[in-house]
Design a protein around this motif. Structure first.
Motif, PDB file in Angstrom:
ATOM      1  N   ASP A 108       0.798  -1.232   0.000  1.00 51.37           N
ATOM      2  CA  ASP A 108       0.000   0.000   0.000  1.00 51.37           C
ATOM      3  C   ASP A 108       0.832   1.286   0.000  1.00 51.37           C
ATOM      4  OD1 ASP A 108      -2.172  -1.618  -0.128  1.00 51.37           O
ATOM      5  OD2 ASP A 108      -2.908  -1.227   1.905  1.00 51.37           O
ATOM      6  N   ARG A 112       0.451   4.094  -2.885  1.00 47.87           N
ATOM      7  CA  ARG A 112       0.142   5.508  -2.606  1.00 47.87           C
ATOM      8  C   ARG A 112       1.188   6.434  -3.230  1.00 47.87           C
ATOM      9  NH1 ARG A 112      -2.987   8.452   0.585  1.00 47.87           N
ATOM     10  NH2 ARG A 112      -3.911   6.668   1.665  1.00 47.87           N
ATOM     11  N   ASP A 116       0.556   9.211  -6.028  1.00 49.87           N
ATOM     12  CA  ASP A 116       0.883  10.613  -5.729  1.00 49.87           C
ATOM     13  C   ASP A 116       1.844  11.186  -6.766  1.00 49.87           C
ATOM     14  OD1 ASP A 116      -0.710  10.683  -3.486  1.00 49.87           O
ATOM     15  OD2 ASP A 116       0.930  10.402  -2.046  1.00 49.87           O
ATOM     16  N   GLU A 161      -7.542   8.914  -1.760  1.00 50.67           N
ATOM     17  CA  GLU A 161      -8.055   7.728  -1.075  1.00 50.67           C
ATOM     18  C   GLU A 161      -8.620   6.697  -2.049  1.00 50.67           C
ATOM     19  OE1 GLU A 161      -7.583   6.666   1.933  1.00 50.67           O
ATOM     20  OE2 GLU A 161      -6.473   8.515   2.317  1.00 50.67           O
TER      21      GLU A 161
END
Ligand SMILES: [Zn+2]
Length: 333
Positions: A108, A112, A116, A161
């Protein structure tokens, strides 16, 4: 194995040596070259007293390429391949399956970061590989909530999210997407990084220091270059040391079971004893191509003859270890 001893002499501190495989069917005998070379590197490291961990992974997160609902397709072929290792004296300290790693959430943080830095990832692909992704392209695929496929989805947005995605009917040739569009969380096994990012993420996740790779991945602008750049720029880590190695060819061409070109690794391992099979892979240097046609009339007798000549020439000299006793006695201290 001078090259492996030289490699071991050039590094210091604990070493993590990684190899992984994306099985798309029966694995041919040429694919054993990597695991045998890694095993030799591990032995050379341990002989120098370096604490060394050997990891072997299977990239099976999206295994159902046949779209037949048989999710264990890649797993099945990978397991048959892995089962040959012990007989060849190859004993990784840990096997990992990416289909088990993703659901733990360990990937994870990398998912992320990749999302990003999607613009940077697109820029790396353009700079390193001359691949131009659209501005909406994001480095992730998610499991479609409607049809359950991964390979057919593209991610087009990220709000920090959840990701926006489309399940496209004609994204790939081997499966048909259902056309669904929606938003979903990319975490906890619901998303998968593209291969170049997944590879770089593995280096960070496992702390890999050395990872040899086949020459098809080591070309300029190829997978290794992309993953090296992604490791440095996206995951802020120096990539592991590379030891590129050549193919095992049959009739002058790289073995490829998907093209019916080459012999299955498990079949060859049944016919050729472990000492001779290891010898076959280790006699040439890693950067030399090897030709092998197990159906050719003299390929196997020639291998045995050459092995015997080497055995006779080295008889009476100091042998560092014998094959069968090796790795058990050399487990990590
Ligand atoms: Zn779908």
């Amino acid at each position: 194995m001078d090259w492996a001893d030289e490699l071991a002499a050039s590094v210091s501190g604990p070493q993590v040596i990684n190899d992984s495989k994306t099985p798309s069917g029966t694995v041919h005998v040429g694919s054993l070259r990597g695991p045998v070379l890694l095993d030799v590197i591990v032995r050379a490291m341990r002989a120098r007293g370096l604490e060394t961990t050997y990891l072997y992974g299977v990239d099976d997160m999206d295994p159902d390429q046949e779209s037949d609902g048989h999710a264990s397709y890649a797993r099945h072929h990978a397991q048959i391949f892995i089962d040959i290792f012990a007989g060849l004296g190859i004993r990784p300290d840990r096997y990992y399956w990416m289909s088990e790693i993703y659901p733990t959430g360990e990937m994870d943080p990398f998912i992320r970061k990749a999302l990003d830095k999607a613009a940077l990832v697109r820029d790396i692909y353009r700079r390193v590989a001359n691949v131009q992704h659209p501005d909406t392209w994001h480095p992730l695929q998610v499991v479609c909530e409607n049809c359950g496929k991964i390979g057919t989805t593209i991610v087009t947005g990220w709000d920090g999210e959840r990701v926006a995605y489309q399940c496209r009917p004609s994204l790939v040739e081997w499966a048909t997407g259902c056309g669904y569009t929606g938003w979903t969380s990319p975490f906890g096994g619901r998303g998968k990084l593209p291969w170049n990012l997944e590879w770089a993420a593995q280096w960070s996740l496992f702390g890999v220091t050395i990872e040899p790779c086949g020459k098809d991945l080591a070309t300029a602008g190829g997978s290794r270059d992309r993953s090296d750049a992604i490791a440095r720029e996206v995951f802020d880590r120096e990539p592991p040391l590379n030891v590129p190695y050549e193919f095992v060819n049959i009739g002058g061409k790289k073995m490829s079971t998907s093209k019916g070109h080459g012999a299955a690794a498990h079949d060859v391992a049944e016919v050729i004893p472990p000492e001779q099979l290891r010898f076959f892979f280790l006699r040439p240097k890693p950067n030399q191509a090897v030709e092998f046609d197990p159906d050719g009339t003299d390929a196997i007798p020639r291998l045995f003859d050459e092995f015997d000549r080497f055995a006779a020439a080295t008889a009476g000299r100091e042998v560092r270890e014998v094959l069968a006793a090796r790795s058990r006695g050399r487990r990590r201290r």
